[in-house]
Design a protein around this motif. Structure first.
Motif, mmCIF file in Angstrom:
data_model
loop_
_atom_site.group_PDB
_atom_site.id
_atom_site.type_symbol
_atom_site.label_atom_id
_atom_site.label_comp_id
_atom_site.label_asym_id
_atom_site.label_seq_id
_atom_site.Cartn_x
_atom_site.Cartn_y
_atom_site.Cartn_z
ATOM 1 N N ARG A 1 0.836 -1.208 0.000
ATOM 2 C CA ARG A 1 0.000 0.000 0.000
ATOM 3 C C ARG A 1 0.871 1.259 0.000
ATOM 4 O O ARG A 1 0.559 2.232 -0.660
ATOM 5 N N GLU B 1 2.171 1.719 -3.408
ATOM 6 C CA GLU B 1 1.106 2.201 -4.292
ATOM 7 C C GLU B 1 0.909 3.703 -4.147
ATOM 8 O O GLU B 1 0.790 4.421 -5.142
ATOM 9 N N VAL B 2 0.843 4.173 -2.904
ATOM 10 C CA VAL B 2 0.639 5.605 -2.655
ATOM 11 C C VAL B 2 1.777 6.408 -3.251
ATOM 12 O O VAL B 2 1.558 7.409 -3.942
ATOM 13 N N ARG C 1 1.641 6.288 -7.051
ATOM 14 C CA ARG C 1 0.481 7.011 -7.553
ATOM 15 C C ARG C 1 0.616 8.517 -7.355
ATOM 16 O O ARG C 1 0.259 9.301 -8.231
ATOM 17 N N GLU C 2 1.128 8.925 -6.191
ATOM 18 C CA GLU C 2 1.093 10.334 -5.826
ATOM 19 C C GLU C 2 2.462 11.005 -5.712
ATOM 20 O O GLU C 2 2.540 12.206 -5.512
ATOM 21 N N ALA D 1 -2.492 9.686 3.664
ATOM 22 C CA ALA D 1 -2.871 8.915 2.479
ATOM 23 C C ALA D 1 -3.284 7.499 2.859
ATOM 24 O O ALA D 1 -4.270 6.964 2.333
ATOM 25 N N LEU D 2 -2.548 6.878 3.776
ATOM 26 C CA LEU D 2 -2.868 5.516 4.189
ATOM 27 C C LEU D 2 -4.155 5.470 4.988
ATOM 28 O O LEU D 2 -4.937 4.532 4.858
ATOM 29 N N ASP E 1 -6.653 7.505 4.554
ATOM 30 C CA ASP E 1 -7.709 7.628 3.553
ATOM 31 C C ASP E 1 -7.978 6.287 2.894
ATOM 32 O O ASP E 1 -9.137 5.907 2.688
ATOM 33 N N ASP E 2 -6.905 5.537 2.556
ATOM 34 C CA ASP E 2 -7.071 4.217 1.950
ATOM 35 C C ASP E 2 -7.814 3.272 2.896
ATOM 36 O O ASP E 2 -8.689 2.529 2.481
ATOM 37 N N ASP F 1 -11.449 4.194 3.018
ATOM 38 C CA ASP F 1 -12.124 3.724 1.804
ATOM 39 C C ASP F 1 -12.379 2.221 1.874
ATOM 40 O O ASP F 1 -13.469 1.750 1.535
ATOM 41 N N ASP F 2 -11.366 1.467 2.319
ATOM 42 C CA ASP F 2 -11.513 0.011 2.446
ATOM 43 C C ASP F 2 -12.575 -0.343 3.477
ATOM 44 O O ASP F 2 -13.375 -1.261 3.278
#
Length: 136
Positions: A80, A83-84, A87-88, A99-100, A102-103, A106-107
């Protein structure tokens, strides 16, 4: 102030994390402060938690087995992070945490929605949160 004078360190963790730390500290027959201090130092210098023998060692063996299972979760977490960053782009510590989080939110939202769609959990205003269907 001397170098060996004790000072307070304060941090904030999710309630479930504090609970897990409390359980682990109890299993090792340590205070929470001693546990956190030991784990931080262990992470910094790769030393092992001293063995006290007896029931604590048995519980530690059980927790070590659980930790092996959790290793894949650690790998997922590392994925993860990658990925962040991919991606960013560049993130400092606080930006990565945000960011984590937020992930995770969302999950959590997606998983709760799925569990509600499957009629396994529901939100109960009376209970003040999510409950397992049938355990009410």
């Amino acid at each position: 102030m001397t170098d060996d004078e004790r000072v307070a360190v304060k941090t904030y963790v999710p309630r479930y994390q504090k609970g897990a730390w409390e359980d682990h500290a109890d299993n090792l027959e340590m205070s929470q402060s001693e546990f956190v201090r030991t784990m931080v130092q262990a992470g910094r210098s790769d030393f092992e938690v001293p063995s006290s023998g007896g029931a604590a060692d048995e519980k530690q063996s059980e927790m070590d087995a659980d930790a092996e299972t959790a290793d894949s979760a650690g790998d997922d977490f590392a994925d993860r992070i990658l990925e962040v960053l991919q991606r960013e782009g560049v993130h400092d510590w606080d930006e990565l945490v945000d960011a984590l989080i937020d992930d995770v939110e969302d999950d959590l939202d997606a998983a709760l929605q799925q569990l509600q769609d499957e009629n396994k959990v529901r939100y109960s205003g009376r209970e003040g949160g999510y409950v397992v269907v049938g355990d009410e």
